[in-house]
Design a protein around this motif. Structure first.
Motif, PDB file in Angstrom:
ATOM      1  N   ALA A 227       0.945  -1.320   0.334  1.00  0.00           N
ATOM      2  CA  ALA A 227      -0.349   0.256  -0.107  1.00  0.00           C
ATOM      3  C   ALA A 227       0.956   0.966   0.065  1.00  0.00           C
ATOM      4  O   ALA A 227       0.748   2.318  -0.999  1.00  0.00           O
ATOM      5  CB  ALA A 227      -0.547  -0.022   1.333  1.00  0.00           C
ATOM      6  N   CYS A 228       1.997   1.432   0.683  1.00  0.00           N
ATOM      7  CA  CYS A 228       2.497   2.835   0.609  1.00  0.00           C
ATOM      8  C   CYS A 228       3.504   2.402  -0.665  1.00  0.00           C
ATOM      9  O   CYS A 228       3.331   3.858  -1.116  1.00  0.00           O
ATOM     10  CB  CYS A 228       3.539   2.338   2.061  1.00  0.00           C
ATOM     11  N   ALA A 229       3.720   1.585  -1.164  1.00  0.00           N
ATOM     12  CA  ALA A 229       4.821   1.306  -2.213  1.00  0.00           C
ATOM     13  C   ALA A 229       3.592   2.210  -3.681  1.00  0.00           C
ATOM     14  O   ALA A 229       3.982   2.992  -4.547  1.00  0.00           O
ATOM     15  CB  ALA A 229       5.138  -0.139  -2.773  1.00  0.00           C
ATOM     16  N   LEU A 230       2.147   1.796  -3.342  1.00  0.00           N
ATOM     17  CA  LEU A 230       1.433   2.469  -4.117  1.00  0.00           C
ATOM     18  C   LEU A 230       1.432   3.867  -4.103  1.00  0.00           C
ATOM     19  O   LEU A 230       1.183   4.108  -5.233  1.00  0.00           O
ATOM     20  CB  LEU A 230       0.144   1.410  -4.014  1.00  0.00           C
TER      21      LEU A 230
ATOM     22  N   ALA B 248       8.125  -4.295  -6.823  1.00  0.00           N
ATOM     23  CA  ALA B 248       7.792  -4.239  -8.411  1.00  0.00           C
ATOM     24  C   ALA B 248       6.464  -2.650  -8.118  1.00  0.00           C
ATOM     25  O   ALA B 248       6.450  -2.179  -9.070  1.00  0.00           O
ATOM     26  CB  ALA B 248       7.340  -5.000  -7.990  1.00  0.00           C
ATOM     27  N   VAL B 249       5.627  -3.221  -7.029  1.00  0.00           N
ATOM     28  CA  VAL B 249       4.174  -1.967  -7.127  1.00  0.00           C
ATOM     29  C   VAL B 249       4.427  -0.963  -7.216  1.00  0.00           C
ATOM     30  O   VAL B 249       4.291   0.196  -8.189  1.00  0.00           O
ATOM     31  CB  VAL B 249       3.522  -2.281  -5.954  1.00  0.00           C
ATOM     32  N   PHE B 250       5.866  -0.231  -6.579  1.00  0.00           N
ATOM     33  CA  PHE B 250       6.197   0.748  -6.782  1.00  0.00           C
ATOM     34  C   PHE B 250       6.790   1.346  -7.908  1.00  0.00           C
ATOM     35  O   PHE B 250       6.224   2.661  -8.626  1.00  0.00           O
ATOM     36  CB  PHE B 250       6.791   1.421  -5.767  1.00  0.00           C
ATOM     37  N   GLY B 251       7.548   0.286  -9.013  1.00  0.00           N
ATOM     38  CA  GLY B 251       8.001   1.151  -9.509  1.00  0.00           C
ATOM     39  C   GLY B 251       6.774   1.084 -10.931  1.00  0.00           C
ATOM     40  O   GLY B 251       7.021   1.829 -11.691  1.00  0.00           O
ATOM     41  N   ALA B 252       5.574   0.233 -10.866  1.00  0.00           N
ATOM     42  CA  ALA B 252       5.107  -0.243 -11.734  1.00  0.00           C
ATOM     43  C   ALA B 252       3.828   1.147 -11.857  1.00  0.00           C
ATOM     44  O   ALA B 252       3.582   1.348 -12.674  1.00  0.00           O
ATOM     45  CB  ALA B 252       4.484  -1.557 -11.893  1.00  0.00           C
ATOM     46  N   MET B 253       3.674   1.438 -10.784  1.00  0.00           N
ATOM     47  CA  MET B 253       3.060   2.371 -10.120  1.00  0.00           C
ATOM     48  C   MET B 253       3.584   4.234 -10.867  1.00  0.00           C
ATOM     49  O   MET B 253       2.798   4.504 -11.073  1.00  0.00           O
ATOM     50  CB  MET B 253       2.433   2.445  -9.080  1.00  0.00           C
ATOM     51  N   ALA B 254       4.742   3.774 -10.407  1.00  0.00           N
ATOM     52  CA  ALA B 254       5.594   5.060 -10.921  1.00  0.00           C
ATOM     53  C   ALA B 254       5.157   5.695 -12.377  1.00  0.00           C
ATOM     54  O   ALA B 254       5.248   6.680 -13.344  1.00  0.00           O
ATOM     55  CB  ALA B 254       6.886   5.210 -10.912  1.00  0.00           C
ATOM     56  N   VAL B 255       5.505   4.138 -13.354  1.00  0.00           N
ATOM     57  CA  VAL B 255       5.416   4.154 -14.597  1.00  0.00           C
ATOM     58  C   VAL B 255       4.202   4.405 -14.760  1.00  0.00           C
ATOM     59  O   VAL B 255       4.206   5.317 -16.375  1.00  0.00           O
ATOM     60  CB  VAL B 255       6.460   2.576 -15.296  1.00  0.00           C
ATOM     61  N   LEU B 256       3.629   4.237 -14.545  1.00  0.00           N
ATOM     62  CA  LEU B 256       1.785   3.949 -15.026  1.00  0.00           C
ATOM     63  C   LEU B 256       1.452   5.580 -15.176  1.00  0.00           C
ATOM     64  O   LEU B 256       1.181   6.566 -16.357  1.00  0.00           O
ATOM     65  CB  LEU B 256       0.798   3.476 -14.442  1.00  0.00           C
ATOM     66  N   ILE B 257       1.515   6.237 -14.013  1.00  0.00           N
ATOM     67  CA  ILE B 257       1.566   7.492 -13.654  1.00  0.00           C
ATOM     68  C   ILE B 257       2.416   8.699 -14.373  1.00  0.00           C
ATOM     69  O   ILE B 257       1.941   9.455 -14.747  1.00  0.00           O
ATOM     70  CB  ILE B 257       1.683   8.180 -11.981  1.00  0.00           C
TER      71      ILE B 257
ATOM     72  N   LEU C 254      -1.391  -6.321  -4.596  1.00  0.00           N
ATOM     73  CA  LEU C 254      -0.116  -6.498  -5.323  1.00  0.00           C
ATOM     74  C   LEU C 254      -0.164  -7.049  -6.864  1.00  0.00           C
ATOM     75  O   LEU C 254      -0.065  -5.703  -7.654  1.00  0.00           O
ATOM     76  CB  LEU C 254      -0.063  -8.073  -5.217  1.00  0.00           C
ATOM     77  N   ALA C 255      -1.314  -7.085  -7.338  1.00  0.00           N
ATOM     78  CA  ALA C 255      -1.934  -7.412  -8.961  1.00  0.00           C
ATOM     79  C   ALA C 255      -2.675  -6.078  -8.669  1.00  0.00           C
ATOM     80  O   ALA C 255      -2.192  -5.864 -10.613  1.00  0.00           O
ATOM     81  CB  ALA C 255      -3.280  -8.422  -8.455  1.00  0.00           C
ATOM     82  N   LEU C 256      -3.131  -5.279  -8.130  1.00  0.00           N
ATOM     83  CA  LEU C 256      -3.389  -4.008  -9.203  1.00  0.00           C
ATOM     84  C   LEU C 256      -2.220  -2.991  -9.228  1.00  0.00           C
ATOM     85  O   LEU C 256      -2.108  -2.613  -9.618  1.00  0.00           O
ATOM     86  CB  LEU C 256      -4.778  -3.322  -7.829  1.00  0.00           C
ATOM     87  N   GLY C 257      -1.285  -3.309  -8.309  1.00  0.00           N
ATOM     88  CA  GLY C 257       0.107  -2.627  -8.612  1.00  0.00           C
ATOM     89  C   GLY C 257       0.668  -2.711  -9.724  1.00  0.00           C
ATOM     90  O   GLY C 257       1.351  -1.605 -10.074  1.00  0.00           O
ATOM     91  N   THR C 258       0.966  -4.293 -10.333  1.00  0.00           N
ATOM     92  CA  THR C 258       1.653  -4.622 -11.140  1.00  0.00           C
ATOM     93  C   THR C 258       1.146  -5.338 -12.303  1.00  0.00           C
ATOM     94  O   THR C 258       1.212  -5.546 -13.407  1.00  0.00           O
ATOM     95  CB  THR C 258       2.408  -6.144 -10.696  1.00  0.00           C
ATOM     96  N   ALA C 259      -0.599  -4.624 -11.932  1.00  0.00           N
ATOM     97  CA  ALA C 259      -1.640  -5.004 -13.486  1.00  0.00           C
ATOM     98  C   ALA C 259      -1.534  -6.140 -13.851  1.00  0.00           C
ATOM     99  O   ALA C 259      -1.500  -6.300 -14.994  1.00  0.00           O
ATOM    100  CB  ALA C 259      -1.026  -3.662 -14.189  1.00  0.00           C
ATOM    101  N   SER C 260      -1.628  -7.715 -13.003  1.00  0.00           N
ATOM    102  CA  SER C 260      -0.753  -8.563 -13.522  1.00  0.00           C
ATOM    103  C   SER C 260      -1.357  -9.117 -12.479  1.00  0.00           C
ATOM    104  O   SER C 260      -1.742 -10.123 -11.522  1.00  0.00           O
ATOM    105  CB  SER C 260       0.598  -8.775 -13.478  1.00  0.00           C
TER     106      SER C 260
END
Length: 492
Positions: free
Chosen positions: A25-28, A211-220, A274-280
């Motif tokens: 959650a914090c990473a998100l 992984a969640v931090f990286g994926a969400m940062a890239v999305l935004i 985790l699935a939400l954060g990584t979209a997988s």
């Protein structure tokens, strides 16, 4: 003398150190902040999410193989395994068709594309080709043929779940045919390999917050928050339709098994986040398989229904495709007749089954649907390029919940579900996982932080009572599910 009460800061630090849910959650949140404030930096963080997903994909095929082989061998009934597969396919078809109908109904009522008056000639159709990599969805014949392996090693090398399932069924059937007297060491070896894989899952899951931090940062960083304003009506409609479908799943789960979907959501809240954060959904598949087994679903049912659902039961994708097709038609000023909308359902019932693992599969399915209708310009599919990634969260959660409900429902239908154990687990009475906050400070003193050294907990055995939760290595009290046939009294 009562023990000292820890300060709020110490409690927060302990939760962050021991709870995967809190870490993710914090990473998100941190990923959203970095993506918004430093988009240039954020777009360079793609390897964080991709690396985690690659590690998870590495262990999915061997895990599915081990679980299915052990499930067949211990259930001792290959016919029962066949029945489970047939019932799963029936459930998948009904569920995905219902999702398509809900999507079409919602798009007809709300009409999210009305008033846009888009000229298809102004859209860049080549952008869709770049998104899909020039690929195409397989035909029904190609899909069936491709599910048959050409080599034992090749199925694992290509990470083809359907091919791995076929191999696992053959190996499980061979073990039943030969019996334990001719190959006494094979099944224990596969069981031990399964435990090793689950231990690896525990190690890899420590990287989940990164992984969640990286994926969400890239999305935004790539899309920003403005896309939500531009496509607000479509986004709200898709998520509302998904909420309605999930509510129907909750009703179906209650009617079929007597279980609560909301309690199950709490049980897998870490995996959902985790699935939400990584979209997988692939990133959480090993953990979800483990949790479903602990919740009373028999190994053969979990091993067959869940992996098959990843290819056949894409409920979230079905919702999105039906709404997206009508959105595109409305945006370019095309009113689809009832017969054309029936054609949409029939085409998507086929194309949605071959989408898993194909880059840009949603656009391929939309393009195939538009071509079959002959009324929507092919280039109009490019309208959804800006919003597709935002829809991943809806698709991922709906697909995951749809497949988990399918496991419980089909298991109950076949008598392969220990309902009493499932209720206890979902109520928190039978399992104390790493995600549960311990009330005693000494219970967390030995917990390693994600950045610290990893100390594996005792591995689970079929007869033992202790197993590590994959996320944190904290010992878990487990009541192992039955692996044989259910007593007659529990099937009635």
């Amino acid at each position: 003398m009562p023990p000292p009460v820890p300060s709020p800061s110490r409690r927060v630090a302990r939760i962050l150190r021991t709870s995967l849910f809190a870490q993710v959650a914090c990473a998100l949140v941190l990923g959203v902040v970095v993506g918004k404030l430093w988009p240039g930096v954020a777009t360079g963080l793609q390897p964080l999410g991709d690396g985690f997903t690659r590690l998870i994909k590495t262990i999915i095929s061997p895990l599915v193989f081990c679980v299915v082989v052990v499930g067949i061998a211990k259930a001792g009934d290959l016919k029962a395994f066949g029945r489970i597969g047939l019932k799963a396919l029936i459930w998948f078809e009904v569920a995905s068709t219902l999702a398509l109908l809900i999507g079409l109904l919602a798009a007809n009522v709300v009409r999210p594309g009305s008033g846009m008056n888009v000229d298809p000639a102004t859209l860049d159709a080549s952008a869709v080709d770049a998104k899909t990599g020039g690929g195409s969805l397989p035909t029904t014949t190609e899909f069936v043929v491709h599910s048959l392996p050409t080599s034992f090693v090749g199925a694992f090398a290509e990470n083809s779940l359907l091919q791995v399932l076929v191999l696992a069924c053959l190996v499980g059937a061979a073990l039943l045919h030969l019996g334990h007297t001719k190959v006494p060491k094979v099944l224990p070896a596969i069981e031990q390999a399964q435990e090793i894989i689950f231990a690896i899952v525990g190690f890899v899951m420590r990287l989940a917050p990164i992984a969640v931090f990286g994926a969400m940062a890239v999305l935004i960083g790539n899309y920003g928050l403005g896309v939500i304003e531009t496509y607000g009506k479509l986004i709200i409609l898709c998520y509302a339709a998904a909420a309605l479908f999930v509510t129907l799943l909750a009703v179906a789960l209650r009617l079929f098994t007597g279980l609560s979907l909301w309690k199950f959501l709490r049980y897998i809240r870490e995996e959902l986040l985790l699935a939400l954060g990584t979209a997988s959904t692939e990133s959480v598949m090993p953990r979800v398989m483990q949790k479903l087994r602990r919740a009373g679903a028999r190994e053969d049912a979990v091993g067959l229904v869940l992996p098959t659902g990843y290819s056949f039961n894409l409920d979230g994708a079905s919702l999105y495709l039906s709404i997206g097709t009508l959105f595109i038609a409305q945006a370019v000023g095309v009113d689809l007749s009832l017969s054309q909308q029936v054609t949409v359902i029939l085409v998507l019932m086929l194309t949605s089954k071959g989408m898993a693992g194909i880059p840009g599969s949603a656009f391929l399915a939309l393009s195939a649907t538009a071509s079959s209708l002959g009324a929507i310009p092919a280039g109009a599919v490019a309208l959804l390029l800006g919003v597709d990634r935002i829809m991943d969260s809806m698709r991922v959660v709906t697909n995951l919940l749809g497949n988990c409900v399918a496991v419980f429902a089909v298991s109950r239908w076949e008598g392969a579900l220990d309902v009493e154990l499932a209720k206890k687990v979902l109520d928190g009475e039978a399992v104390v996982g790493a995600e549960e906050e311990s009330a005693e400070p000494e219970a967390t003193e030995g917990a390693a932080s994600p950045a610290g050294p990893v100390s594996p907990a005792p591995s689970a055995s079929r007869s033992g009572s202790v197993s590590p939760e994959a996320a944190g290595g904290v010992p878990v009290a487990v009541v192992p599910p039955r692996l044989g046939k259910e007593p007659a009294s529990e099937n009635s």
